[in-house]
Each structure stands twice: as C-alpha cells, then as structure tokens.
Design a protein around this motif. Structure first.
Motif, PDB file in Angstrom:
ATOM      1  N   PRO A 156      70.240  31.932   2.304  1.00 15.58           N
ATOM      2  CA  PRO A 156      71.552  31.302   2.539  1.00 15.58           C
ATOM      3  C   PRO A 156      71.545  29.831   2.130  1.00 15.58           C
ATOM      4  O   PRO A 156      70.507  29.164   2.210  1.00 15.58           O
ATOM      5  N   PRO A 157      72.690  29.322   1.700  1.00 16.44           N
ATOM      6  CA  PRO A 157      72.773  27.916   1.268  1.00 16.44           C
ATOM      7  C   PRO A 157      72.852  26.982   2.464  1.00 16.44           C
ATOM      8  O   PRO A 157      73.915  26.481   2.834  1.00 16.44           O
ATOM      9  N   GLN A 158      71.712  26.722   3.084  1.00 13.66           N
ATOM     10  CA  GLN A 158      71.696  25.883   4.276  1.00 13.66           C
ATOM     11  C   GLN A 158      70.337  25.230   4.457  1.00 13.66           C
ATOM     12  O   GLN A 158      69.371  25.596   3.799  1.00 13.66           O
ATOM     13  N   VAL A 159      70.313  24.275   5.365  1.00 15.09           N
ATOM     14  CA  VAL A 159      69.068  23.615   5.739  1.00 15.09           C
ATOM     15  C   VAL A 159      68.872  23.768   7.245  1.00 15.09           C
ATOM     16  O   VAL A 159      69.832  23.984   7.984  1.00 15.09           O
ATOM     17  N   SER A 160      67.626  23.681   7.678  1.00 15.52           N
ATOM     18  CA  SER A 160      67.336  23.567   9.102  1.00 15.52           C
ATOM     19  C   SER A 160      67.167  22.087   9.416  1.00 15.52           C
ATOM     20  O   SER A 160      66.775  21.305   8.546  1.00 15.52           O
ATOM     21  N   VAL A 161      67.455  21.705  10.658  1.00 24.99           N
ATOM     22  CA  VAL A 161      67.376  20.301  11.055  1.00 24.99           C
ATOM     23  C   VAL A 161      66.471  20.205  12.278  1.00 24.99           C
ATOM     24  O   VAL A 161      66.699  20.878  13.288  1.00 24.99           O
ATOM     25  N   ASP A 162      65.413  19.384  12.192  1.00 26.90           N
ATOM     26  CA  ASP A 162      64.479  19.282  13.311  1.00 26.90           C
ATOM     27  C   ASP A 162      65.001  18.335  14.388  1.00 26.90           C
ATOM     28  O   ASP A 162      66.109  17.768  14.270  1.00 26.90           O
ATOM     29  N   ASP A 163      64.211  18.151  15.441  1.00 31.96           N
ATOM     30  CA  ASP A 163      64.641  17.335  16.574  1.00 31.96           C
ATOM     31  C   ASP A 163      64.886  15.884  16.187  1.00 31.96           C
ATOM     32  O   ASP A 163      65.632  15.170  16.867  1.00 31.96           O
ATOM     33  N   GLY A 164      64.261  15.439  15.102  1.00 32.58           N
ATOM     34  CA  GLY A 164      64.457  14.069  14.662  1.00 32.58           C
ATOM     35  C   GLY A 164      65.598  13.902  13.680  1.00 32.58           C
ATOM     36  O   GLY A 164      65.823  12.813  13.166  1.00 32.58           O
ATOM     37  N   GLY A 165      66.314  15.009  13.399  1.00 34.05           N
ATOM     38  CA  GLY A 165      67.446  14.939  12.488  1.00 34.05           C
ATOM     39  C   GLY A 165      67.084  15.101  11.028  1.00 34.05           C
ATOM     40  O   GLY A 165      67.922  14.906  10.147  1.00 34.05           O
ATOM     41  N   VAL A 166      65.820  15.477  10.755  1.00 33.79           N
ATOM     42  CA  VAL A 166      65.372  15.629   9.369  1.00 33.79           C
ATOM     43  C   VAL A 166      65.651  17.059   8.900  1.00 33.79           C
ATOM     44  O   VAL A 166      65.296  18.035   9.568  1.00 33.79           O
ATOM     45  N   ALA A 167      66.265  17.167   7.725  1.00 34.14           N
ATOM     46  CA  ALA A 167      66.657  18.469   7.191  1.00 34.14           C
ATOM     47  C   ALA A 167      65.577  19.029   6.268  1.00 34.14           C
ATOM     48  O   ALA A 167      64.884  18.294   5.573  1.00 34.14           O
ATOM     49  N   GLU A 168      65.444  20.360   6.286  1.00 35.06           N
ATOM     50  CA  GLU A 168      64.504  21.064   5.415  1.00 35.06           C
ATOM     51  C   GLU A 168      65.223  22.261   4.819  1.00 35.06           C
ATOM     52  O   GLU A 168      65.848  23.053   5.544  1.00 35.06           O
ATOM     53  N   LEU A 169      65.150  22.398   3.506  1.00 32.03           N
ATOM     54  CA  LEU A 169      65.793  23.519   2.840  1.00 32.03           C
ATOM     55  C   LEU A 169      65.211  24.837   3.346  1.00 32.03           C
ATOM     56  O   LEU A 169      63.999  24.970   3.555  1.00 32.03           O
ATOM     57  N   THR A 170      66.082  25.814   3.558  1.00 28.20           N
ATOM     58  CA  THR A 170      65.654  27.126   4.039  1.00 28.20           C
ATOM     59  C   THR A 170      64.557  27.702   3.156  1.00 28.20           C
ATOM     60  O   THR A 170      64.648  27.662   1.925  1.00 28.20           O
ATOM     61  N   CYS A 171      63.515  28.242   3.777  1.00 27.78           N
ATOM     62  CA  CYS A 171      62.405  28.808   3.027  1.00 27.78           C
ATOM     63  C   CYS A 171      61.667  29.834   3.879  1.00 27.78           C
ATOM     64  O   CYS A 171      61.943  29.988   5.072  1.00 27.78           O
ATOM     65  N   ALA A 172      60.755  30.558   3.253  1.00 32.01           N
ATOM     66  CA  ALA A 172      59.796  31.404   3.957  1.00 32.01           C
ATOM     67  C   ALA A 172      58.450  30.700   3.893  1.00 32.01           C
ATOM     68  O   ALA A 172      58.181  29.933   2.960  1.00 32.01           O
ATOM     69  N   GLU A 173      57.599  30.941   4.892  1.00 32.68           N
ATOM     70  CA  GLU A 173      56.320  30.240   4.953  1.00 32.68           C
ATOM     71  C   GLU A 173      55.162  31.199   5.162  1.00 32.68           C
ATOM     72  O   GLU A 173      55.285  32.204   5.870  1.00 32.68           O
ATOM     73  N   PHE A 174      54.047  30.856   4.541  1.00 28.73           N
ATOM     74  CA  PHE A 174      52.781  31.550   4.775  1.00 28.73           C
ATOM     75  C   PHE A 174      51.854  30.627   5.552  1.00 28.73           C
ATOM     76  O   PHE A 174      51.713  29.450   5.212  1.00 28.73           O
ATOM     77  N   HIS A 175      51.224  31.186   6.580  1.00 33.32           N
ATOM     78  CA  HIS A 175      50.227  30.452   7.346  1.00 33.32           C
ATOM     79  C   HIS A 175      48.912  31.215   7.333  1.00 33.32           C
ATOM     80  O   HIS A 175      48.897  32.442   7.441  1.00 33.32           O
ATOM     81  N   ALA A 176      47.822  30.481   7.183  1.00 28.60           N
ATOM     82  CA  ALA A 176      46.495  31.079   7.287  1.00 28.60           C
ATOM     83  C   ALA A 176      46.059  31.021   8.743  1.00 28.60           C
ATOM     84  O   ALA A 176      46.192  29.984   9.406  1.00 28.60           O
ATOM     85  N   VAL A 177      45.557  32.138   9.236  1.00 32.16           N
ATOM     86  CA  VAL A 177      45.145  32.242  10.631  1.00 32.16           C
ATOM     87  C   VAL A 177      43.757  32.875  10.692  1.00 32.16           C
ATOM     88  O   VAL A 177      43.521  33.920  10.082  1.00 32.16           O
TER      89      VAL A 177
END
Length: 250
Positions: A55-76
C-alpha cells in the motif's frame, strides 16, 4: 522506485537457517507468532524489502519518524536451529505481485542457505475456538509424518479453497525450488486477533525444530483477548426471552 528494492542491512553467518514466514492473515496468527520469536530471541534485522505492490503509505514511530512500508527479514539464533524470520504489515495487492514478492523472499532465503521453510497462519472456523488445533499442508508427502508426530492434523479438503497469499506460494514456489516447505495453520475464529492460536503454532515449531520458547508475553495478550471474547459471548447469548413473549415476535 523500482517495483522491488532490497536493502542489505547485515549478512551474518547462519547455519542451515529455516525460513519462517509470518505476514498478516486470518487472526494475525502467523504475524503474532513470528513477532513473538523476534521478541524472545532478539532477532537481528538483515534485509528490508520494498515493493510498489505494498500500500502507498508509511509507518510512523513514537518519535514521529516515517518509514516506507516494507517487509523485513531477521536472523534469529536458537538452541535448536538458526531462523530467518520474515515479517511485515502488508501483503501484495495483486496476484502477480504475490508471485513476484514470494519469489524475491525465496531468493533471499536461498542467499542465506535456507532450504526449509515454514509458513505460519490461521484457518478460520467462523466460531470461537475452545481447543486449538494446528492444520498442516506440505510441499512433499515425506514431510507429513514428522509434523503429525508434533500434533499437526492433515484433513482432506481443508482448508477449503486452498491457501492464498505468500503462505500458499511458499509451498508452491518453494516446493518447485526444492525447499522442504510446510504451512502451519492454527484454528481461529477468523474475526479476532488470536494469541492462543499463535501459541499453538509456535508449540509445533518448538517440537519440530527442537527449540524452547517462553510464552509469558503472549499469554498476557491472550488474557486481554479473553476479556474481549467474554464480552462477545455475552452479546451472543443475550438476555433470556420469556416464553409468553415469544408470540409477539413476528
């Protein structure tokens, strides 16, 4: 921006990692399960995948910083196995996009040396669930026995209509690439976020991958949802109607 762009954040050495997919779906079961793994084992972010299919949107963290929508991989890293956990807030917006994105996800998994995959999700029952069963589907019949030993049920013609989205394509496309792929689907009502179903799915992973997971934070979420479920049950049952009044219901 290209249709798909990948940020290479880190490239740790992993030993025979297992791909764990937990994107949004029915009851948010897979997403809850994957995020719980990241919370419990302190996953390291290794890749971000951006796509015009999101979707054409961003997420916004608690500090008001925006991040473009994405999927993430994490190593565990766990005592039982190294994991490559795929999470995100969205799936693709079109059929073709699902294929392109899943192919990209599998490419990344192969780069890290993965040849096993578990897609996590929920299967709707349409009613509140008392005892949580995990249903399974696999890319190869040889994978069935081990999952049945872990308590997974394989039922004819279920889930009805098949498995859609990334979870289904991890089996379909992953199987064609030689992945040993399975989908673990916790039964869930289908209209509530379901931490208990997520736990049932994780317990299967615990058994299959020989790892130990703590569920305290997931239990806290389950208790919160139990309050919601209790209110729903009260609404469904409703006040009793005296027999003498039934004749007025037309």
């Amino acid at each position: 921006m290209e249709e798909i762009e990948i940020d290479e954040v880190a490239t740790p050495e992993l030993t025979d990692p297992v791909l764990i997919e937990g994107l949004p779906g029915v009851g948010h079961v897979g997403k809850l399960a994957a995020e719980h793994l990241l919370e419990e084992f302190d996953g390291e972010l290794v890749r971000r995948v951006y796509a015009t299919e999101f979707p054409p949107q961003v997420s916004v963290d608690d500090g008001g910083v925006a991040e473009l929508t994405c999927a993430e991989f994490h190593a565990v890293e766990t005592d039982g196995a190294d994991l490559l956990v795929l999470t995100g807030d969205h799936q693709a917006g079109s059929n073709a996009g699902h294929y392109r994105l899943t192919s990209t996800f599998l490419d990344i998994a192969e780069e890290f040396g993965a040849d096993r995959a578990f897609a996590l999700g929920g299967v709707p029952t349409g009613e509140l669930v008392e005892e949580y069963t995990v249903l399974g589907a696999v890319s190869d019949a040889d994978l069935v026995d081990d999952l049945e030993d872990a308590g997974v049920e394989f039922r004819a013609d279920e889930p009805a209509g098949g498995i859609v989205g990334v979870s289904g394509l991890v089996l379909g496309l992953g199987g064609r690439r030689g992945f040993d792929a399975a989908c673990l689907m916790g039964e869930t009502s289908g209209y509530l976020v379901d931490p208990k179903s997520a736990r049932a799915v994780l317990e299967v992973l615990e058994s299959v991958l020989d790892m130990a997971v703590d569920y305290e934070s997931l239990e806290d979420r389950a208790e919160e949802m139990e309050e919601v479920v209790g209110k729903i049950r009260e609404m469904q049952e409703g006040p009793a109607v005296p027999d003498d009044d039934l004749r007025y219901i037309g």
